[in-house]
Scaffold this active site. Structure first.
Site, PDB file in Angstrom:
ATOM      1  N   HIS A 169      88.099  33.248  64.615  1.00 52.06           N
ATOM      2  CA  HIS A 169      88.780  33.746  65.810  1.00 52.06           C
ATOM      3  C   HIS A 169      89.919  32.817  66.202  1.00 52.06           C
ATOM      4  O   HIS A 169      89.914  31.640  65.834  1.00 52.06           O
ATOM      5  CB  HIS A 169      87.815  33.801  67.014  1.00 52.06           C
ATOM      6  CG  HIS A 169      86.613  34.635  66.806  1.00 52.06           C
ATOM      7  ND1 HIS A 169      85.335  34.147  66.983  1.00 52.06           N
ATOM      8  CD2 HIS A 169      86.468  35.929  66.443  1.00 52.06           C
ATOM      9  CE1 HIS A 169      84.453  35.116  66.742  1.00 52.06           C
ATOM     10  NE2 HIS A 169      85.129  36.206  66.404  1.00 52.06           N
ATOM     11  N   HIS A 180      91.195  31.080  69.620  1.00 51.11           N
ATOM     12  CA  HIS A 180      90.698  30.802  70.964  1.00 51.11           C
ATOM     13  C   HIS A 180      91.857  30.421  71.881  1.00 51.11           C
ATOM     14  O   HIS A 180      92.912  29.983  71.426  1.00 51.11           O
ATOM     15  CB  HIS A 180      89.620  29.715  70.914  1.00 51.11           C
ATOM     16  CG  HIS A 180      88.293  30.248  70.472  1.00 51.11           C
ATOM     17  ND1 HIS A 180      87.177  30.235  71.276  1.00 51.11           N
ATOM     18  CD2 HIS A 180      87.902  30.836  69.318  1.00 51.11           C
ATOM     19  CE1 HIS A 180      86.152  30.783  70.636  1.00 51.11           C
ATOM     20  NE2 HIS A 180      86.573  31.149  69.438  1.00 51.11           N
ATOM     21  N   HIS A 191      87.938  33.575  73.430  1.00 51.51           N
ATOM     22  CA  HIS A 191      88.907  34.172  72.504  1.00 51.51           C
ATOM     23  C   HIS A 191      90.256  34.380  73.183  1.00 51.51           C
ATOM     24  O   HIS A 191      90.325  34.618  74.383  1.00 51.51           O
ATOM     25  CB  HIS A 191      88.406  35.531  72.015  1.00 51.51           C
ATOM     26  CG  HIS A 191      87.216  35.430  71.139  1.00 51.51           C
ATOM     27  ND1 HIS A 191      86.656  36.525  70.549  1.00 51.51           N
ATOM     28  CD2 HIS A 191      86.477  34.370  70.742  1.00 51.51           C
ATOM     29  CE1 HIS A 191      85.618  36.149  69.828  1.00 51.51           C
ATOM     30  NE2 HIS A 191      85.489  34.843  69.938  1.00 51.51           N
ATOM     31  N   HIS A 242      85.383  42.688  73.273  1.00 51.36           N
ATOM     32  CA  HIS A 242      85.396  42.048  71.964  1.00 51.36           C
ATOM     33  C   HIS A 242      85.145  43.038  70.841  1.00 51.36           C
ATOM     34  O   HIS A 242      84.290  43.905  70.947  1.00 51.36           O
ATOM     35  CB  HIS A 242      84.329  40.947  71.876  1.00 51.36           C
ATOM     36  CG  HIS A 242      84.184  40.409  70.495  1.00 51.36           C
ATOM     37  ND1 HIS A 242      85.034  39.487  69.976  1.00 51.36           N
ATOM     38  CD2 HIS A 242      83.323  40.724  69.503  1.00 51.36           C
ATOM     39  CE1 HIS A 242      84.697  39.243  68.714  1.00 51.36           C
ATOM     40  NE2 HIS A 242      83.656  39.989  68.417  1.00 51.36           N
ATOM     41  N   HIS A 280      89.945  41.846  71.291  1.00 52.05           N
ATOM     42  CA  HIS A 280      90.706  40.687  71.741  1.00 52.05           C
ATOM     43  C   HIS A 280      91.859  40.440  70.777  1.00 52.05           C
ATOM     44  O   HIS A 280      91.760  40.730  69.578  1.00 52.05           O
ATOM     45  CB  HIS A 280      89.839  39.418  71.720  1.00 52.05           C
ATOM     46  CG  HIS A 280      88.680  39.431  72.643  1.00 52.05           C
ATOM     47  ND1 HIS A 280      87.607  38.598  72.463  1.00 52.05           N
ATOM     48  CD2 HIS A 280      88.415  40.138  73.761  1.00 52.05           C
ATOM     49  CE1 HIS A 280      86.730  38.794  73.427  1.00 52.05           C
ATOM     50  NE2 HIS A 280      87.192  39.724  74.226  1.00 52.05           N
ATOM     51  N   ASP A 323      90.596  38.305  67.877  1.00 55.57           N
ATOM     52  CA  ASP A 323      89.568  38.805  66.970  1.00 55.57           C
ATOM     53  C   ASP A 323      90.153  38.998  65.571  1.00 55.57           C
ATOM     54  O   ASP A 323      91.196  39.637  65.421  1.00 55.57           O
ATOM     55  CB  ASP A 323      89.003  40.141  67.452  1.00 55.57           C
ATOM     56  CG  ASP A 323      88.202  40.026  68.731  1.00 55.57           C
ATOM     57  OD1 ASP A 323      87.851  38.908  69.123  1.00 55.57           O
ATOM     58  OD2 ASP A 323      87.938  41.083  69.340  1.00 55.57           O
ATOM     59  N   HIS A 373      82.836  30.049  63.383  1.00 56.92           N
ATOM     60  CA  HIS A 373      81.486  30.036  63.950  1.00 56.92           C
ATOM     61  C   HIS A 373      80.442  29.957  62.830  1.00 56.92           C
ATOM     62  O   HIS A 373      80.740  30.234  61.664  1.00 56.92           O
ATOM     63  CB  HIS A 373      81.250  31.310  64.768  1.00 56.92           C
ATOM     64  CG  HIS A 373      82.080  31.378  66.009  1.00 56.92           C
ATOM     65  ND1 HIS A 373      81.591  31.046  67.247  1.00 56.92           N
ATOM     66  CD2 HIS A 373      83.376  31.727  66.199  1.00 56.92           C
ATOM     67  CE1 HIS A 373      82.534  31.193  68.152  1.00 56.92           C
ATOM     68  NE2 HIS A 373      83.634  31.614  67.541  1.00 56.92           N
ATOM     69  N   ARG A 384      79.979  27.258  67.463  1.00 56.41           N
ATOM     70  CA  ARG A 384      81.286  26.928  66.900  1.00 56.41           C
ATOM     71  C   ARG A 384      81.091  25.722  65.978  1.00 56.41           C
ATOM     72  O   ARG A 384      80.565  24.697  66.404  1.00 56.41           O
ATOM     73  CB  ARG A 384      82.253  26.585  68.027  1.00 56.41           C
ATOM     74  CG  ARG A 384      82.412  27.732  69.012  1.00 56.41           C
ATOM     75  CD  ARG A 384      83.115  27.300  70.281  1.00 56.41           C
ATOM     76  NE  ARG A 384      83.162  28.404  71.230  1.00 56.41           N
ATOM     77  CZ  ARG A 384      84.014  28.476  72.242  1.00 56.41           C
ATOM     78  NH1 ARG A 384      84.888  27.500  72.450  1.00 56.41           N
ATOM     79  NH2 ARG A 384      83.993  29.514  73.048  1.00 56.41           N
TER      80      ARG A 384
END
Length: 170
Positions: free
Chosen positions: A65, A67, A83, A91, A100, A103, A143, A160
């Protein structure tokens, strides 16, 4: 926001058939500080893409992702915020109220511990550049598990485990 990244016409580097231009990059590291890969933000043919290369993970699928904050403070990387989601969408690409801006598809590590992924964002390139290079910056996050592409807010992807701050190209 660095104005130089947004200014200009479609004839700028990375546009209209010219060579792709790397406009930003990140070194991706684990919480222990071990560098495990890179991400490049690329502008080409009227679009923005990200190219991620990592190694050193066990084989498997992991969420990837963008962030909302360019900070990667160990051990849990929560300093990177949630995100990248300037439109306050839900999401996931499978969520009818998503997705997002940050994403992306999962990245899959092979049996040799290596993975690559290139993803082209569907959002307006100039707007995307503004969001990535805003005053808060942006982080690339990996992640522990795969994104299910629907669970809000983070796809049930688990902790994460690696992070990199996106920096504009010189």
């Amino acid at each position: 926001m660095p104005t130089a990244l947004c200014a200009g016409s479609s004839k700028d580097k990375g546009e209209m058939g010219s060579a792709p231009a790397v406009i930003g990059s990140a070194l991706i590291a684990t919480a222990s500080g071990t560098e495990i890969g890179t991400a490049e933000i690329i502008r080409a043919k009227g679009a923005i893409s990200i190219s991620v290369k990592v190694n050193g993970f066990e084989a498997g699928e992991r969420a990837l992702h963008l962030h909302s904050t360019g900070a990667c403070d160990a051990p849990d990387f929560t300093s990177a915020g949630g995100h990248l989601n300037p439109f306050e969408r839900a999401h996931g690409s499978l969520n009818p109220d998503g997705q997002h801006l940050g994403d992306m598809p999962n990245i899959t590590t092979d049996d040799n511990g290596q993975a690559t992924l290139t993803f082209t964002f569907s959002d307006d390139p100039d707007h995307l550049i503004q969001e990535i290079f805003d005053a808060n910056g942006t982080a690339v996050m990996i992640h522990a598990g795969p994104d299910d592409y629907i669970s809000d807010p983070a796809g049930a992807a688990g902790p994460r485990i690696a992070c990199g701050v996106v920096k504009p190209a010189n």
